[in-house]
Motif scaffolding. Structure first.
Motif, PDB file in Angstrom:
ATOM      1  N   LYS A   1       2.594  -1.685   8.447  1.00 51.03           N
ATOM      2  CA  LYS A   1       1.495  -1.940   8.737  1.00 51.03           C
ATOM      3  C   LYS A   1       0.946  -1.329   9.885  1.00 51.03           C
ATOM      4  N   ARG A   2      -0.610  -1.401   9.551  1.00 48.74           N
ATOM      5  CA  ARG A   2      -1.227  -0.764  10.409  1.00 48.74           C
ATOM      6  C   ARG A   2      -1.210  -1.146  11.944  1.00 48.74           C
TER       7      ARG A   2
ATOM      8  N   ALA B   1       7.625   3.594   3.101  1.00 50.67           N
ATOM      9  CA  ALA B   1       5.846   3.336   3.518  1.00 50.67           C
ATOM     10  C   ALA B   1       5.844   3.270   5.135  1.00 50.67           C
TER      11      ALA B   1
ATOM     12  N   SER C   1      -2.453   4.834   4.002  1.00 46.41           N
ATOM     13  CA  SER C   1      -3.404   4.400   5.022  1.00 46.41           C
ATOM     14  C   SER C   1      -3.772   2.906   4.861  1.00 46.41           C
ATOM     15  N   SER C   2      -4.013   2.394   3.810  1.00 48.75           N
ATOM     16  CA  SER C   2      -4.189   1.011   3.826  1.00 48.75           C
ATOM     17  C   SER C   2      -3.115  -0.047   3.686  1.00 48.75           C
TER      18      SER C   2
ATOM     19  N   ARG D   1      10.917  -0.245   0.715  1.00 41.20           N
ATOM     20  CA  ARG D   1       9.657  -0.703   1.563  1.00 41.20           C
ATOM     21  C   ARG D   1       9.838   0.428   2.691  1.00 41.20           C
TER      22      ARG D   1
ATOM     23  N   ARG E   1     -13.435   2.987   4.422  1.00 37.07           N
ATOM     24  CA  ARG E   1     -12.300   1.629   3.951  1.00 37.07           C
ATOM     25  C   ARG E   1     -12.997   0.535   3.273  1.00 37.07           C
TER      26      ARG E   1
ATOM     27  N   SER F   1     -12.455   0.208  -0.852  1.00 33.24           N
ATOM     28  CA  SER F   1     -11.421  -0.758  -0.743  1.00 33.24           C
ATOM     29  C   SER F   1     -10.744  -1.041  -2.084  1.00 33.24           C
ATOM     30  N   TRP F   2     -11.194  -0.607  -3.107  1.00 30.35           N
ATOM     31  CA  TRP F   2     -10.357  -0.744  -4.438  1.00 30.35           C
ATOM     32  C   TRP F   2      -9.177   0.119  -4.486  1.00 30.35           C
ATOM     33  N   ARG F   3      -9.053   1.257  -3.449  1.00 26.38           N
ATOM     34  CA  ARG F   3      -7.723   2.090  -3.513  1.00 26.38           C
ATOM     35  C   ARG F   3      -6.887   1.538  -3.073  1.00 26.38           C
ATOM     36  N   ARG F   4      -5.688   1.905  -3.433  1.00 23.36           N
ATOM     37  CA  ARG F   4      -4.352   1.472  -2.651  1.00 23.36           C
ATOM     38  C   ARG F   4      -3.558   2.646  -2.278  1.00 23.36           C
ATOM     39  N   THR F   5      -3.531   2.918  -0.881  1.00 22.50           N
ATOM     40  CA  THR F   5      -2.910   4.247  -0.525  1.00 22.50           C
ATOM     41  C   THR F   5      -2.227   3.768   1.112  1.00 22.50           C
TER      42      THR F   5
END
Length: 284
Positions: free
Chosen positions: A34-35, A31, A283-284, A28, A273, A277-281
């Motif tokens: 959190k933003r 990554a 930045s998200s 973890r 975004r 929204s379906w992407r997992r990157t």
């Protein structure tokens, strides 16, 4: 012997979840986390704070870089006089007109070039040739062609916008996995459904990158264009301030350009975004 083996197994069993948890924690950390809320405002806020402190301490030449409160006072005065709202409205109209034309041209050319070999042969080389020519270097030629009024300004902004939109969208189209195309052929999709279900989702990430570059480019081009035979606009206001040595007015124009650039880029990011929204990157 049996007792020893059983004891070893029993002792090792509780260690497994601990090791797995340690590995998860270690993974973890790779990554970004959190933003942070309003993260993109932190940098400008730091710059503003340094400017305030340096001005208050007398470290800056007020003739070259006025204090923030002086710029704020000048901006308030220009707004109350009605000149700043008119200049902002004029600049927005020019930027919006050129951006709309450039965005439409970039999308259509990218689709024609990315989906057909004939279109690629006719369009891709021409656009890359145009990219190699400095866009602002086309200003004298466009003035001769279109006159020195508003038309040539909008045309130059459109060129500044369409090039990054085309390049990034075309690259995204070319990068779509050929296995998706084969799957669409096996499923018997029509050309329209293929474009809607495969091409558009695959090209959207690259398109949004080009869109952000195009939005920024429209503001950068506007700064230069509004100093050429203009009678209104933020660039004209800054050019006139340069003639009279009004540094505070120039900074007002730069701040307004920066604010609009930040707002427009943030708006594109927000739309991106939501749409992707379906992407997992990361930045998200």
């Amino acid at each position: 012997m049996t007792t020893t083996t059983h004891t070893t197994t029993t002792a090792a069993a509780p260690l497994a979840p601990v090791q797995e948890a340690h590995q998860v924690r270690r993974r973890r950390r790779l990554a970004p986390g959190k933003r942070l809320p309003a993260a993109r405002l932190v940098g400008p806020a730091v710059v503003l704070a340094v400017w305030v402190v340096a001005s208050a301490a007398g470290l800056l030449d007020t003739g070259a870089i006025p204090a923030p409160w002086t710029v704020l006072e000048t901006g308030t005065r220009l707004w109350s006089a009605g000149t700043l709202p008119d200049d902002i409205l004029t600049s927005l109209q020019r930027a919006a007109g050129g951006f709309a034309i450039g965005l439409t041209a970039g999308i259509l050319l990218a689709l024609a070039s990315g989906l057909t070999r004939t279109g690629e042969a006719l369009i891709d080389g021409t656009v890359n040739l145009n990219r190699a020519i400095p866009t602002l270097g086309l200003i004298p030629l466009f003035i001769l062609w279109l006159g020195i009024g508003e038309t040539f300004k909008i045309a130059i902004i459109a060129i500044v916008v369409y090039i990054p939109v085309y390049l990034n969208t075309h690259a995204a189209l070319s990068g779509i996995d050929s296995r998706f195309v084969e799957l669409a052929e096996v499923q018997g999709l029509s050309k329209l459904r293929f474009v809607r279900q495969v091409v558009i989702p695959g090209a959207l990430p690259g398109f949004f990158v080009g869109l952000r570059l195009g939005v920024t480019g429209s503001w950068l081009g506007l700064v230069v264009l509004e100093q050429i035979n203009a009678t209104s606009g933020l660039g004209y206001m800054m050019f006139q301030a340069q003639n009279y040595g009004q540094t505070d007015v120039i900074l007002v124009g730069l701040v307004v350009y920066g604010v609009f650039g930040l707002i427009s880029d943030s708006a594109v990011r927000l739309i991106e975004r939501r749409v992707l929204s379906w992407r997992r990157t990361l930045s998200s």
